[in-house]
Design a protein around this motif. Structure first.
Motif, short mmCIF file in Angstrom:
data_model
loop_
_atom_site.label_atom_id
_atom_site.label_comp_id
_atom_site.label_asym_id
_atom_site.label_seq_id
_atom_site.Cartn_x
_atom_site.Cartn_y
_atom_site.Cartn_z
N GLN A 104 45.02 71.29 57.23
CA GLN A 104 45.49 71.37 55.85
C GLN A 104 44.72 70.36 55.00
OE1 GLN A 104 49.65 70.68 55.38
NE2 GLN A 104 49.62 70.97 53.17
N ALA A 105 44.16 70.83 53.89
CA ALA A 105 43.40 69.96 53.02
C ALA A 105 44.32 68.95 52.35
CB ALA A 105 42.69 70.79 51.96
N GLN A 106 43.88 67.68 52.34
CA GLN A 106 44.70 66.63 51.77
C GLN A 106 43.85 65.63 51.01
OE1 GLN A 106 46.78 65.00 55.17
NE2 GLN A 106 48.59 66.23 54.73
N LEU A 107 44.51 64.90 50.11
CA LEU A 107 43.90 63.81 49.39
C LEU A 107 44.72 62.56 49.64
CD1 LEU A 107 43.30 65.57 45.95
CD2 LEU A 107 41.57 65.05 47.66
N LYS A 108 44.05 61.42 49.81
CA LYS A 108 44.77 60.17 50.03
C LYS A 108 44.08 59.06 49.26
CE LYS A 108 46.61 57.09 53.56
NZ LYS A 108 47.94 57.11 52.91
N GLU A 109 44.86 58.40 48.40
CA GLU A 109 44.35 57.30 47.61
C GLU A 109 44.55 55.96 48.31
OE1 GLU A 109 46.42 60.29 44.84
OE2 GLU A 109 46.81 59.29 46.74
N SER A 110 43.70 55.00 47.98
CA SER A 110 43.86 53.64 48.47
C SER A 110 43.19 52.69 47.48
CB SER A 110 43.25 53.48 49.86
OG SER A 110 41.86 53.72 49.82
N GLY A 111 43.48 51.39 47.65
CA GLY A 111 42.81 50.38 46.84
C GLY A 111 43.63 49.78 45.73
N GLY A 112 44.85 50.27 45.55
CA GLY A 112 45.69 49.69 44.51
C GLY A 112 46.13 48.28 44.86
N GLY A 113 46.75 47.62 43.89
CA GLY A 113 47.23 46.27 44.13
C GLY A 113 47.62 45.58 42.85
N LEU A 114 47.86 44.28 42.96
CA LEU A 114 48.23 43.43 41.82
C LEU A 114 47.02 42.62 41.40
CD1 LEU A 114 50.29 42.06 39.93
CD2 LEU A 114 50.81 40.49 41.82
N VAL A 115 46.67 42.73 40.13
CA VAL A 115 45.49 42.05 39.60
C VAL A 115 45.84 41.40 38.27
CG1 VAL A 115 43.10 42.35 38.82
CG2 VAL A 115 43.94 43.67 40.75
N GLN A 116 45.24 40.28 37.99
CA GLN A 116 45.43 39.63 36.70
C GLN A 116 44.66 40.36 35.60
OE1 GLN A 116 44.34 35.51 37.13
NE2 GLN A 116 46.32 34.96 38.00
N PRO A 117 45.12 40.26 34.38
CA PRO A 117 44.37 40.86 33.27
C PRO A 117 42.92 40.38 33.26
CG PRO A 117 46.53 40.16 32.53
CD PRO A 117 46.39 39.66 33.93
N GLY A 118 42.03 41.32 32.99
CA GLY A 118 40.61 41.01 33.02
C GLY A 118 39.96 41.23 34.36
N GLY A 119 40.76 41.45 35.39
CA GLY A 119 40.23 41.64 36.72
C GLY A 119 39.74 43.04 36.98
N SER A 120 39.36 43.30 38.23
CA SER A 120 38.80 44.59 38.63
C SER A 120 39.46 45.10 39.90
CB SER A 120 37.29 44.46 38.88
OG SER A 120 36.59 44.08 37.72
N LEU A 121 39.46 46.41 40.03
CA LEU A 121 39.91 47.07 41.25
C LEU A 121 39.04 48.29 41.47
CD1 LEU A 121 43.84 47.21 41.17
CD2 LEU A 121 42.43 46.05 42.88
N ARG A 122 38.89 48.68 42.71
CA ARG A 122 38.18 49.90 43.04
C ARG A 122 39.11 50.80 43.86
NH1 ARG A 122 33.61 51.40 47.31
NH2 ARG A 122 32.37 52.90 46.12
N LEU A 123 39.46 51.92 43.29
CA LEU A 123 40.31 52.88 43.98
C LEU A 123 39.45 53.89 44.73
CD1 LEU A 123 42.97 53.67 41.22
CD2 LEU A 123 42.93 51.80 42.90
N SER A 124 39.95 54.31 45.86
CA SER A 124 39.27 55.33 46.66
C SER A 124 40.17 56.53 46.85
CB SER A 124 38.89 54.76 48.03
OG SER A 124 37.99 53.69 47.91
N CYS A 125 39.55 57.68 46.92
CA CYS A 125 40.27 58.93 47.18
C CYS A 125 39.53 59.62 48.32
CB CYS A 125 40.28 59.81 45.95
SG CYS A 125 40.98 61.47 46.20
N ARG A 126 40.19 59.72 49.46
CA ARG A 126 39.57 60.33 50.63
C ARG A 126 40.12 61.74 50.80
NH1 ARG A 126 36.89 58.28 55.30
NH2 ARG A 126 36.05 60.15 56.32
N LYS A 159 37.24 54.27 28.46
CA LYS A 159 35.79 54.35 28.27
C LYS A 159 35.17 52.96 28.18
CE LYS A 159 35.26 58.87 26.04
NZ LYS A 159 35.01 59.58 24.77
N GLY A 160 34.07 52.78 28.90
CA GLY A 160 33.39 51.49 28.89
C GLY A 160 33.96 50.49 29.88
N ARG A 161 35.12 50.83 30.49
CA ARG A 161 35.73 49.91 31.47
C ARG A 161 35.80 50.53 32.86
NH1 ARG A 161 40.93 48.46 30.95
NH2 ARG A 161 41.56 50.39 29.88
N PHE A 162 36.04 51.83 32.94
CA PHE A 162 36.19 52.50 34.23
C PHE A 162 34.95 53.35 34.51
CE2 PHE A 162 41.15 52.82 34.36
CZ PHE A 162 41.23 51.46 34.11
N ILE A 163 34.63 53.46 35.79
CA ILE A 163 33.52 54.30 36.23
C ILE A 163 33.98 55.15 37.41
CG2 ILE A 163 31.18 54.37 37.14
CD1 ILE A 163 30.76 51.58 35.89
#
Length: 128
Positions: free
Chosen positions: A1-23, A65-69
């Motif tokens: 069965q085809a599935q999607l699973k996200e990862s990479g979330g968390g708690l970050v301070q303003p101005g910080g960065s995160l990278r989310l993944s979708c497998r 726009k300009g913040r996320f890629i």
């Protein structure tokens, strides 16, 4: 069965960065366009970005726009959302979604009804 699973979330301070993944599994990302959505408490689900399977062209909500890629690596059956300059308003559950030819010039690509396959979501919290 085809599935999607996200990862990479968390708690970050303003101005910080995160990278989310979708497998993806079951070949779901082979030919489908991919999108990221988010939903804050008490608010409707909002389209953040999408990327086409054909040429990697992307769309972004004005709010990111300009913040996320967005990117994808078909060899890894994965898609990513690099989030920089994070703000408290970016807080929410982030979902990846996939469907055929949704992120194209003649489609919006950022409306939830356009996508039939969804992951379970990953929580992103931006707070000092």
């Amino acid at each position: 069965q085809a599935q999607l699973k996200e990862s990479g979330g968390g708690l970050v301070q303003p101005g910080g960065s995160l990278r989310l993944s979708c497998r993806g599994s079951g070949g779901i990302l082979d030919y489908n366009d991919i999108a990221w959505f988010r939903q804050a408490p008490g608010k409707e689900r909002e389209g953040v970005s999408c990327i086409a399977s054909s040429d990697g062209s992307a769309k972004y909500a004005d709010s990111v726009k300009g913040r996320f890629i967005i990117s994808r690596d078909n060899s890894m059956n994965s898609a990513y959302l690099q989030m920089n300059g994070l703000k408290p308003d970016d807080t929410g559950v982030y979902y990846c979604a996939a469907d055929f030819m949704t992120c194209r010039e003649n489609r919006n690509g950022l409306e939830s009804h356009e996508y039939r396959s969804w992951g379970q979501g990953t929580q992103v919290t931006i707070s000092a």
